[in-house]
Design a protein around this motif. Structure first.
Motif, mmCIF file in Angstrom:
data_model
loop_
_atom_site.group_PDB
_atom_site.id
_atom_site.type_symbol
_atom_site.label_atom_id
_atom_site.label_comp_id
_atom_site.label_asym_id
_atom_site.label_seq_id
_atom_site.Cartn_x
_atom_site.Cartn_y
_atom_site.Cartn_z
ATOM 1 N N GLY A 283 0.827 -1.201 0.000
ATOM 2 C CA GLY A 283 0.000 0.000 0.000
ATOM 3 C C GLY A 283 0.860 1.248 0.000
ATOM 4 N N TYR A 284 0.390 2.298 -0.669
ATOM 5 C CA TYR A 284 1.211 3.501 -0.826
ATOM 6 C C TYR A 284 0.287 4.701 -0.957
ATOM 7 N N VAL A 285 0.678 5.816 -0.360
ATOM 8 C CA VAL A 285 -0.113 7.039 -0.454
ATOM 9 C C VAL A 285 0.472 7.956 -1.518
ATOM 10 N N ASP A 286 1.702 8.424 -1.311
ATOM 11 C CA ASP A 286 2.338 9.338 -2.261
ATOM 12 C C ASP A 286 3.794 9.502 -1.858
ATOM 13 N N ALA A 287 4.599 9.992 -2.799
ATOM 14 C CA ALA A 287 6.016 10.223 -2.525
ATOM 15 C C ALA A 287 6.285 11.637 -2.032
ATOM 16 N N LEU A 288 5.236 12.372 -1.694
ATOM 17 C CA LEU A 288 5.350 13.792 -1.374
ATOM 18 C C LEU A 288 6.291 14.077 -0.216
ATOM 19 N N THR A 289 6.352 13.208 0.790
ATOM 20 C CA THR A 289 7.201 13.465 1.958
ATOM 21 C C THR A 289 8.545 12.757 1.889
ATOM 22 N N GLY A 290 8.783 11.940 0.871
ATOM 23 C CA GLY A 290 10.084 11.291 0.698
ATOM 24 C C GLY A 290 10.408 10.221 1.720
ATOM 25 N N GLU A 291 9.396 9.610 2.316
ATOM 26 C CA GLU A 291 9.616 8.643 3.389
ATOM 27 C C GLU A 291 9.541 7.186 2.951
ATOM 28 N N GLY A 292 9.469 6.912 1.661
ATOM 29 C CA GLY A 292 9.224 5.553 1.208
ATOM 30 C C GLY A 292 10.177 4.515 1.760
ATOM 31 N N ILE A 293 11.482 4.792 1.689
ATOM 32 C CA ILE A 293 12.471 3.823 2.169
ATOM 33 C C ILE A 293 12.411 3.698 3.685
ATOM 34 N N TYR A 315 1.167 -9.178 11.989
ATOM 35 C CA TYR A 315 1.836 -8.223 11.086
ATOM 36 C C TYR A 315 0.927 -7.073 10.678
ATOM 37 N N GLU A 316 -0.361 -7.342 10.444
ATOM 38 C CA GLU A 316 -1.261 -6.261 10.031
ATOM 39 C C GLU A 316 -1.256 -5.131 11.058
ATOM 40 N N ARG A 317 -1.370 -5.496 12.319
ATOM 41 C CA ARG A 317 -1.364 -4.476 13.376
ATOM 42 C C ARG A 317 -0.023 -3.770 13.447
ATOM 43 N N GLN A 318 1.076 -4.510 13.339
ATOM 44 C CA GLN A 318 2.403 -3.900 13.390
ATOM 45 C C GLN A 318 2.648 -3.019 12.166
ATOM 46 N N TRP A 319 2.167 -3.453 11.000
ATOM 47 C CA TRP A 319 2.298 -2.641 9.789
ATOM 48 C C TRP A 319 1.612 -1.297 9.982
ATOM 49 N N ARG A 320 0.416 -1.332 10.516
ATOM 50 C CA ARG A 320 -0.317 -0.083 10.728
ATOM 51 C C ARG A 320 0.409 0.804 11.737
ATOM 52 N N ARG A 321 0.986 0.200 12.738
ATOM 53 C CA ARG A 321 1.688 0.986 13.754
ATOM 54 C C ARG A 321 2.873 1.740 13.161
ATOM 55 N N VAL A 322 3.686 1.071 12.346
ATOM 56 C CA VAL A 322 4.893 1.727 11.831
ATOM 57 C C VAL A 322 4.611 2.584 10.602
ATOM 58 N N SER A 323 3.438 2.421 9.978
ATOM 59 C CA SER A 323 3.119 3.173 8.756
ATOM 60 C C SER A 323 2.162 4.327 8.997
ATOM 61 N N ARG A 324 1.452 4.307 10.131
ATOM 62 C CA ARG A 324 0.349 5.246 10.339
ATOM 63 C C ARG A 324 0.792 6.704 10.257
ATOM 64 N N ARG A 325 1.829 7.067 10.992
ATOM 65 C CA ARG A 325 2.228 8.481 11.043
ATOM 66 C C ARG A 325 2.539 9.007 9.651
ATOM 67 N N SER A 326 3.345 8.266 8.901
ATOM 68 C CA SER A 326 3.709 8.708 7.563
ATOM 69 C C SER A 326 2.496 8.804 6.653
ATOM 70 N N ASN A 327 1.622 7.799 6.704
ATOM 71 C CA ASN A 327 0.454 7.797 5.830
ATOM 72 C C ASN A 327 -0.492 8.950 6.143
ATOM 73 N N VAL A 328 -0.707 9.213 7.432
ATOM 74 C CA VAL A 328 -1.616 10.296 7.820
ATOM 75 C C VAL A 328 -1.044 11.650 7.418
ATOM 76 N N LEU A 329 0.235 11.883 7.699
ATOM 77 C CA LEU A 329 0.843 13.168 7.369
ATOM 78 C C LEU A 329 0.933 13.374 5.864
ATOM 79 N N THR A 330 1.265 12.322 5.139
ATOM 80 C CA THR A 330 1.345 12.436 3.687
ATOM 81 C C THR A 330 -0.023 12.743 3.095
ATOM 82 N N ALA A 331 -1.049 12.037 3.570
ATOM 83 C CA ALA A 331 -2.410 12.273 3.078
ATOM 84 C C ALA A 331 -2.852 13.705 3.386
ATOM 85 N N ALA A 332 -2.514 14.215 4.566
ATOM 86 C CA ALA A 332 -2.908 15.575 4.939
ATOM 87 C C ALA A 332 -2.218 16.608 4.054
ATOM 88 N N LEU A 333 -0.917 16.428 3.832
ATOM 89 C CA LEU A 333 -0.185 17.369 2.983
ATOM 90 C C LEU A 333 -0.687 17.301 1.547
#
Length: 366
Positions: A283-293, A315-333
């Motif tokens: 899953g991917y939101v956007d490259a706008l914040t440069g956090e992909g790697i 893993y699903e829960r852990q994936w959401r934990r480590v991805s949430r901040r980036s996904n939310v901030l990227t979506a907001a920007l």
């Protein structure tokens, strides 16, 4: 029988292999392409990515990055990293460093293209290889994800964004990642020989876009332009006259493209618990914040830990934990960027409120 078969030998696939091997699992990577693999990528490693790679025993050469600089016509504002420097690294250089680390960890890379697989009992079989788990690290348009039915129902293609990247042989003029913002609309003049995703981008007209300039070597900078589909790289660059003038006369490399960038995924663990997704495939939101790697490495780490513990369902829960901040901030920007009132005011607002901008960059980049 292997513990883990990873489909896709890009940086995140190789990092997953390294984490899994370090956890004591037997691992192989199925990757039909040989040599360092290149792709459209901003090539700027944020501080968390540099730290994670170093902890994994990977230290690729590149240019140190001090922070992020936003620019548009008449405005420029800087935010320095506080958690350590970032690094501009060629995608091929990063891949080569991770490949060497994986080899030293005993990971076998098999020249196999996995197109079919079968779950039976306690294993997954693919290309004549049996493993307890199969991990899909096969990119934005993951064939494994599609075969598992984890793509959501097709939706109208609205606000699709693509990326084009090109290298220019010129001395870097800054130790910041420079992000140029433009709301200029330009027409298309052809694909200029681009193929694949790059050719898809070069069809039609385009609007608001961003250009990311990353120094990656003493005589080389990478320029990645993000935006809706339409126009060649040269036409897109015309939307950034200051940048185009600076690059005038520099020898340019080939154009690489990727997209559409947004990839919605139903879940990261397929029914049966034997097939899991990581990196862009998950899953991917956007490259706008440069956090992909950075985010991909965090996903790889928690995935390996879940498999080593014999708890793939976690893993699903852990994936959401480590991805949430980036996904939310990227979506907001991204939402602010698309807003016709807010979009043109992002950089002026950052300049008027530098402390807020600096705090936002530090929050985004860990």
């Amino acid at each position: 029988m292997l513990d883990v078969l990873i489909v896709g030998g890009g940086p995140i696939g190789l990092a997953t292999a390294c984490y899994a091997a370090r956890a004591g699992l037997t691992v192989a990577v199925a990757e039909p392409r040989t040599g360092p693999i290149d792709k459209a990528c901003g090539e700027g490693l944020m501080p968390p990515a540099v730290a994670a790679l170093r902890a994994l025993g990977v230290d690729p050469p590149g240019r140190q990055l001090r922070g992020i600089r936003y620019r548009d016509t008449g405005h420029s504002v800087d935010a320095e990293f506080r958690s350590g420097p970032g690094r501009g690294v060629r995608r091929t250089t990063l891949h080569e460093a991770l490949a060497k680390r994986a080899e030293s960890a005993g990971v076998v890379v098999l020249p196999e293209r996995v197109t079919e697989f079968r779950q039976s009992g306690g294993c997954v079989e693919a290309s004549g290889i049996a493993a307890r788990y199969l991990v899909a690290a096969d990119g934005l348009h993951s064939p494994v994800r599609r075969a598992c039915g984890l793509d959501p129902a097709p939706a109208p293609a609205r606000n699709a964004r693509y990326g084009l990247r090109r290298h220019f042989q010129t001395a870097p003029w800054t130790d910041f990642v420079e992000v140029y913002w433009s709301d200029r609309v330009a027409g298309a003049s052809g694909a200029s020989g681009a193929t694949g995703a790059a050719a898809t981008v070069a069809s039609g007209a385009f609007g608001a876009s961003e250009a990311y300039v990353t120094p990656v070597d003493d005589g080389l900078v990478g320029v990645a332009i993000l935006g809706p589909p339409g126009a060649s790289f040269s036409d897109r660059l015309a939307a950034f006259p200051e940048l185009r003038e600076r690059l005038a006369g520099a020898e340019a490399g080939p154009v690489r493209g990727a997209g559409p960038l947004r990839q919605a995924v139903r879940r990261r663990v397929a029914p049966g618990g034997r097939i899991l997704l990581v990196g862009d495939a998950s899953g991917y939101v956007d490259a706008l914040t440069g956090e992909g790697i950075s985010v991909g490495l965090a996903q790889a780490r928690v995935l390996a830990a879940c498999l080593a513990a014999g708890r793939p369902g976690d893993y699903e829960r852990q994936w959401r934990r480590v991805s949430r901040r980036s996904n939310v901030l990227t979506a907001a920007l991204l939402a602010a960027r698309r807003n016709p009132v807010l979009g043109p005011r992002v950089v002026p607002a950052a300049g008027a409120l530098p402390a807020v901008f600096g705090g936002a960059v530090r929050l985004i980049t860990g």
